[in-house]
Design an enzyme around this catalytic site. Structure first.
Site, short mmCIF file in Angstrom:
data_model
loop_
_atom_site.label_atom_id
_atom_site.label_comp_id
_atom_site.label_asym_id
_atom_site.label_seq_id
_atom_site.Cartn_x
_atom_site.Cartn_y
_atom_site.Cartn_z
N HIS A 24 2.60 44.15 39.57
CA HIS A 24 1.12 43.45 40.36
C HIS A 24 0.90 44.52 41.69
CE1 HIS A 24 4.25 40.31 41.45
NE2 HIS A 24 3.96 40.15 39.99
N HIS A 78 11.49 30.31 33.60
CA HIS A 78 10.44 31.03 34.17
C HIS A 78 9.37 31.73 33.72
CE1 HIS A 78 7.47 33.09 37.01
NE2 HIS A 78 8.35 34.34 36.91
N GLU A 80 6.52 33.96 33.66
CA GLU A 80 5.74 34.98 33.70
C GLU A 80 6.14 35.80 32.80
OE1 GLU A 80 6.14 36.75 37.69
OE2 GLU A 80 4.22 37.80 37.34
N ASP A 82 6.57 39.20 32.35
CA ASP A 82 7.36 39.84 31.99
C ASP A 82 8.91 39.06 31.54
OD1 ASP A 82 7.59 38.51 34.77
OD2 ASP A 82 9.47 39.95 35.17
N HIS A 145 9.48 32.16 42.08
CA HIS A 145 8.66 31.94 43.14
C HIS A 145 6.74 31.02 42.01
CE1 HIS A 145 6.48 35.55 40.79
NE2 HIS A 145 7.10 35.36 39.75
N ASP A 164 14.67 35.06 38.85
CA ASP A 164 13.98 36.38 39.48
C ASP A 164 14.62 35.75 40.34
OD1 ASP A 164 11.93 37.34 38.11
OD2 ASP A 164 10.38 36.17 38.71
N TYR A 192 12.58 43.79 47.10
CA TYR A 192 12.49 42.29 45.99
C TYR A 192 11.88 41.21 46.39
CZ TYR A 192 12.17 39.79 41.99
OH TYR A 192 11.03 39.36 40.41
N HIS A 225 16.38 40.43 36.86
CA HIS A 225 15.97 41.47 36.76
C HIS A 225 17.27 42.43 37.53
CE1 HIS A 225 11.60 41.42 36.17
NE2 HIS A 225 11.34 40.56 36.74
FE1 FEO Z 1 8.04 36.17 38.18
FE2 FEO Z 1 10.18 38.19 37.47
O1 FEO Z 1 8.24 37.50 36.67
#
Ligand code: FEO
Length: 401
Positions: A24, A78, A80, A82, A145, A164, A192, A225
Site C-alpha cells: 500500500h 490483527h 489486516e 496480510d 496500528h 506488526d 517499517y 513480518h
Molecule cells: Fe497491519 Fe502486516 O498488517
C-alpha cells in the site's frame, strides 16, 4: 516445506513473499514474510495466518507438523488482510473450537469476512487463558496500528508474538535476527517504523512504558513480518523507544523536485550550506527516491528543506504526493525551509510552508523564490539559509543534551 522451531514445541509456519514490491504505497524491494506460529500443548494453537495468495504454503507447513484438524484455537492478533487473508480457508480446514480475538478484532473480522457463525472468543486486554502447561496473555495494542491489534504473550516462554510491531519487510530464508546482516535489519526495521508506526509514536511510547512498568520479561519477540528477535530483543525495544520520541540527530534532508534544474541548483546550494556547518545532509530528488525511503530518513533528521518549482499555481505532482504521504505520518519537532523557482506566479513555496506550519516545524526563513533561473547571488543566499539551518540544528541538539 521447511518449518522452524522457535521455542520448544512452538514453530514458525508462515510464508515468505519473495515477489511483493509495493505494500500500500510502501516500496518492499526486499520482499517480506507473513509469520504465523503453531504452538503444541494440551491445546494446539495457531497464531495468525498469511496473505491469501500464500495460503497453501501455510497449509503445507502445518501438515508437516500435524493434521490441521488437530488445531484447537486460532488467534487473530490483527485483522489486516496480510495476516487474515487465509482465514476463511484455514477455518474451513481446521474447524477450530475458538477463534480468539480482541473486541475490535471481532468487529473487524465480521466486517471483513461476514461470517457471524464462526466460533469467536473475544478476550479482554490483559486476559490470560491456559492452554495446558503454558498460558497466553493478550495485550491490546489499539492503533498499533489498527484498532483490533493485540499481542500474544506466553509468559512460560518469555515469548512475545507482537503482530506488526517490531517487524520488517525483509523476505529472507533466515528466520532470526542473528542470522542476517545487522545494518540491513535495522534499516528495514526503521523503514517499517517510519512508514507504518511513525504517526502512532505516542501509543508506542505508552505501550513501551506499560510493558516496562508491568515487568513483563521478554527473551524473544516474534513479529508478523521479517525475522524473529531471539539474540537481542532489547535492541529493537531500544530503537522503538528512540524513534518514538522523535529524537532528531545532526542530520538534514533537502527533498526536491525540479522542472528545468533551477530548483535543483537551489537545492544543491542549500545542501552546501548545511554541509559547511558539519551537519550530515542528504540531497533527495523525488524523481529518483521512493517516498517510503525518504520518510525513513525523515524520522531522525532534525532539518527538512523542501524545494519545488510552481506548476499551474501549485506544486509538481511528485512533491504534492510526497507532502500528502508525509502529512499522514505526522512528522514533528523539526526545522523547516521551503524554496523553489517560478515563472510568473510562484505559489509553490507558500504551499510547502503551509504544510510545514501545520506540522509545527520551526521555519528558519520565510521561504525563498527565484524567478526562472537563480543567479550566483541567489545561490549564495540559499547557501546562507542552509548554514542558518545547520547552526540551528547544532544549537538545538546541544541544548537538548
Ligand atoms: Fe497491519 Fe502486516 O498488517
Amino acid at each position: 516445506m521447511q518449518v522452524y522451531e522457535i521455542k520448544k514445541d512452538i514453530y514458525w509456519v508462515g510464508a515468505v513473499d519473495w515477489l511483493v514490491r509495493d505494500f500500500h504505497g510502501y516500496s518492499t524491494y526486499k520482499g517480506t514474510t507473513y509469520n504465523a506460529f503453531l504452538m503444541f500443548d494440551e491445546k494446539t494453537v495457531l497464531f495468525d495466518t498469511v496473505k491469501h495468495n500464500l495460503c497453501s504454503d501455510l497449509v503445507h507447513r502445518i501438515r508437516t507438523l500435524t493434521d490441521p484438524e488437530k488445531i484447537d484455537y486460532i488467534v487473530v492478533n490483527h485483522v489486516e488482510m496480510d495476516h487474515s487473508g487465509s482465514l476463511p480457508e484455514i477455518v474451513e480446514l481446521v474447524k477450530p473450537e475458538k477463534i480468539i480475538c480482541s473486541k475490535m478484532g471481532h468487529k473487524n473480522l465480521l466486517a471483513h469476512f461476514h461470517r457471524p457463525e464462526w466460533p469467536y472468543h473475544v478476550v479482554e486486554n490483559g486476559e490470560t487463558i491456559s492452554v495446558g502447561k503454558r498460558s497466553i496473555t493478550f495485550i491490546e495494542t489499539r492503533m498499533l496500528h489498527w484498532p483490533d491489534s493485540m499481542f500474544s504473550y506466553i509468559p512460560e516462554e518469555k515469548l512475545l508474538i507482537s503482530s506488526d510491531a517490531f517487524g520488517q519487510h525483509l523476505g529472507t530464508s533466515e528466520r532470526f535476527d542473528d542470522e542476517v546482516d545487522q545494518s540491513e535489519l535495522m534499516y528495514q526495521a526503521k523503514k517499517y517504523y517510519a512508514n507504518i508506526l511513525y504517526l502512532y509514536s505516542p501509543q508506542v511510547r505508552k505501550l513501551l512504558k506499560s510493558v516496562a512498568d508491568a515487568g513483563i520479561e521478554i527473551d524473544m519477540i516474534a513479529p508478523d513480518h521479517g525475522v524473529i528477535w531471539r539474540k537481542d530483543p532489547g535492541k529493537i525495544l531500544k530503537a522503538y523507544e528512540n524513534w518514538s520520541h522523535h529524537r532528531g540527530t545532526q542530520k538534514a534532508l533537502v527533498i526536491y523536485d525540479t522542472m528545468w534544474h533551477s530548483t535543483e541548483m537551489m537545492a544543491k546550494a542549500v545542501a552546501d550550506g548545511l554541509e559547511s556547518t558539519g551537519v550530515s545532509v542528504k540531497l533527495l530528488d523525488l524523481g529518483v527516491n521512493h517516498r517510503s525511503e525518504i520518510v525513513t530518513d525523515v524520522i531522525d533528521a532534525k532539518g527538512i528543506c523542501l524545494g519545488c518549482p510552481t506548476l499551474n499555481n501549485g506544486l509538481l505532482p511528485a512533491m504534492a504526493g510526497f507532502l500528502m504521504y508525509l502529512r499522514g505520518l505526522r512528522p514533528a519537532q523539526k526545522f523547516g525551509f521551503a524554496f523553489g523557482s517560478y515563472g510568473w506566479s510562484g505559489e509553490a513555496v507558500k504551499h510547502m510552508n503551509k504544510a510545514m506550519e501545520e506540522w509545527k516545524f520551526e521555519l528558519v526563513h520565510e521561504g525563498m523564490k527565484v524567478k526562472y533561473v537563480p543567479t550566483h547571488e541567489d545561490l549564495k543566499k540559499c547557501k546562507e539559509i542552509g548554514q542558518l539551518m545547520g547552526q540551528k540544528i547544532i544549537d538545538s541538539l546541544e541544548n537538548q543534551n
